[in-house]
Design a protein around this motif. Sequence first.
Motif, PDB file in Angstrom:
ATOM      1  N   CYS A   1      -5.459   4.873  -3.997  1.00 50.52           N
ATOM      2  CA  CYS A   1      -4.687   3.640  -4.209  1.00 50.52           C
ATOM      3  C   CYS A   1      -5.352   2.457  -3.506  1.00 50.52           C
ATOM      4  O   CYS A   1      -5.450   1.365  -4.073  1.00 50.52           O
ATOM      5  CB  CYS A   1      -3.259   3.823  -3.711  1.00 50.52           C
TER       6      CYS A   1
ATOM      7  N   GLU B   1       1.461   0.473  -8.734  1.00 54.97           N
ATOM      8  CA  GLU B   1       1.808   1.500  -7.764  1.00 54.97           C
ATOM      9  C   GLU B   1       1.820   2.846  -8.478  1.00 54.97           C
ATOM     10  O   GLU B   1       2.283   2.951  -9.618  1.00 54.97           O
ATOM     11  CB  GLU B   1       3.173   1.240  -7.108  1.00 54.97           C
TER      12      GLU B   1
ATOM     13  N   ARG C   1       0.775  -1.239   0.000  1.00 60.80           N
ATOM     14  CA  ARG C   1       0.000   0.000   0.000  1.00 60.80           C
ATOM     15  C   ARG C   1       0.805   1.287   0.000  1.00 60.80           C
ATOM     16  O   ARG C   1       0.465   2.242  -0.680  1.00 60.80           O
ATOM     17  CB  ARG C   1      -0.969   0.027   1.183  1.00 60.80           C
TER      18      ARG C   1
ATOM     19  N   ASN D   1      -0.635   0.655  -4.795  1.00 59.68           N
ATOM     20  CA  ASN D   1       0.275   1.248  -3.821  1.00 59.68           C
ATOM     21  C   ASN D   1       0.576   2.696  -4.174  1.00 59.68           C
ATOM     22  O   ASN D   1       0.548   3.081  -5.339  1.00 59.68           O
ATOM     23  CB  ASN D   1       1.604   0.478  -3.769  1.00 59.68           C
TER      24      ASN D   1
ATOM     25  N   TYR E   1      -4.947  -0.256   4.415  1.00 60.63           N
ATOM     26  CA  TYR E   1      -4.175  -1.468   4.157  1.00 60.63           C
ATOM     27  C   TYR E   1      -5.087  -2.647   3.806  1.00 60.63           C
ATOM     28  O   TYR E   1      -6.170  -2.806   4.377  1.00 60.63           O
ATOM     29  CB  TYR E   1      -3.336  -1.829   5.370  1.00 60.63           C
TER      30      TYR E   1
END
Length: 417
Positions: free
Chosen positions: A249, A218, A11, A255, A291
Motif C-alpha cells: 500500500c 484503500e 496509510r 491505505n 507513512y
Amino acid sequence: MDETDWFVQARFGMFIHFGLYSLLERGEWVWNREQIPPDEYRPLAKRFNPVKFDADKVCDLAVRAGMRYLVFTTMHHEGYRMYPSALTDFCSERDLVGELVAAARQRGLRIGLYHSLNSWCGRPDAVAALEDKQAYQVFIRNTFDRIRELVTRYNPIDVLWYDGWWPFDAKGWRGEEMNAMVRQIQPRILFNGRNGLPGDFGTPEGHATAPKPWRPWEACMTLNDSWGFHRGDHNWKSPAAVIDLLQACAAGRGNLLLNIGPRGDGSIPEQSVRVLEQVGDWLRVNGECIYDMDQFTFGMYEREGSRSDWSHHGQFTAKGNSLYWLIRRWCGENPTFAGLECRVNAATLLATKQKVAFKQTDGRVQLSGLPVNPPDPYCTVIRFDCDKPPSLYLTGGMRVPRVAHPHYDPCPSDIQH
C-alpha cells in the motif's frame, strides 16, 4: 488543502464489521447464505446486548496498531442499525455508532461510517424494487431517508462508505442526487465508489493493487478469512503478512483498511489484538518507511495475475531522496541488491539507528557487517540516503519511474463483501 489529503496520507485504518450476525458466529452473510427465515432471524435483536463492546478500547487498539482512521458498519445488508433510529425498531437502543465516533475524535482518529444501500429486511426490498416501479420509488425513498438520518445524526464524519449496491447502477441509485444530498449536510465528507459513481477513492477488496491510472485508494482486507466474526475461522494473518500488505500500500500511495470482527458480546478476538499490537510495535520503529511515501512500485511486478519479487529478499518504498529496503527474507551479514540508478551517501539500520557499511559498484549495493540473524523478527528495514530521488533498473530491462505526486482519473473498479 485538498479534502483527500488526509486520506492519501493515512496509510493504515481499522475496518469493524459488527452486527446481529456476530451473535451467530458464522460471518456477516449468514442470514442470506443459510436462508434463515425472517421470523427466526429478526428476534436476534432482542438478544443483542454487546456488554463487552468498548469504543475506548477499540480506538486505543487502533492507536497502538499505528492506525489513523476507522470505518464502522452502521448497517450491513441485514438491515439492522447499530444506533437508535426514528425510522425503524430494527435497531440498537444503545448508540454504538455515537460511542465510537466520540472515542475516535478524542484520539485524533478520522472516522468513516459504512452503510449498506441494500437491506434484506426492507419492505420493499431491492428485488421487489427491481421488478415494480412503485416499489422502486418506495425503496429509493427509504434508502435516502436512512442515509439522511445517518449523516445528520453523526455530523461531521470523514467518510461515508457505501456498500451493497446490487442490483442498481449509479442511475438506479440516483447516485448524483444521493451524494449531493449528503454534501449539503456535510460539505467536507468523502465518498467511496460503491453507489455506482467513482467516488473520491477506490476500494480494491482482497488485494493491495494501486489503480491505473492512480487515484486515492484503500485495500480493504480481512485479518483472517471472514469479515463478521466466524468462530471456525482461525486462518489469521501473521504480523509479517500485514507488514507485507502495508508495504504494498505504501509503495502504491494507498491505505490498508484491515478488518476486525468483534464477537456478539462486543469483545475483540485475542488473535486480532495480538497481531495488531505486534504490527504497531514494528511501526513505532520502522514507520518512516510506510507513512507518507511517494509512489514507488519497484519491489514487485505483476504479470498474468502473478506477483514476483525482484529483489529476492524484500520490497522497497521511497520518499524524497530516501530509499527503504524492507527485508523479509534475511540472508546474513551481506545482503545485496542491484539496479539502483543513483548514488548512496549513507545506509542506516532502522531497528538500531546505526550506520551500515556498504559498497556500491555502479547500480549494485552490497552491505556488510550486519548480524547473521535478522535484527527484526518480522521485517528488517534499511534506509539509503541517496544523492537524488531513487530509481531502480530491474533485471530484464524493466524500468518503472517513481511518481511523487500522481494525477488520477476516477474510475470504479471495486468488488464488494
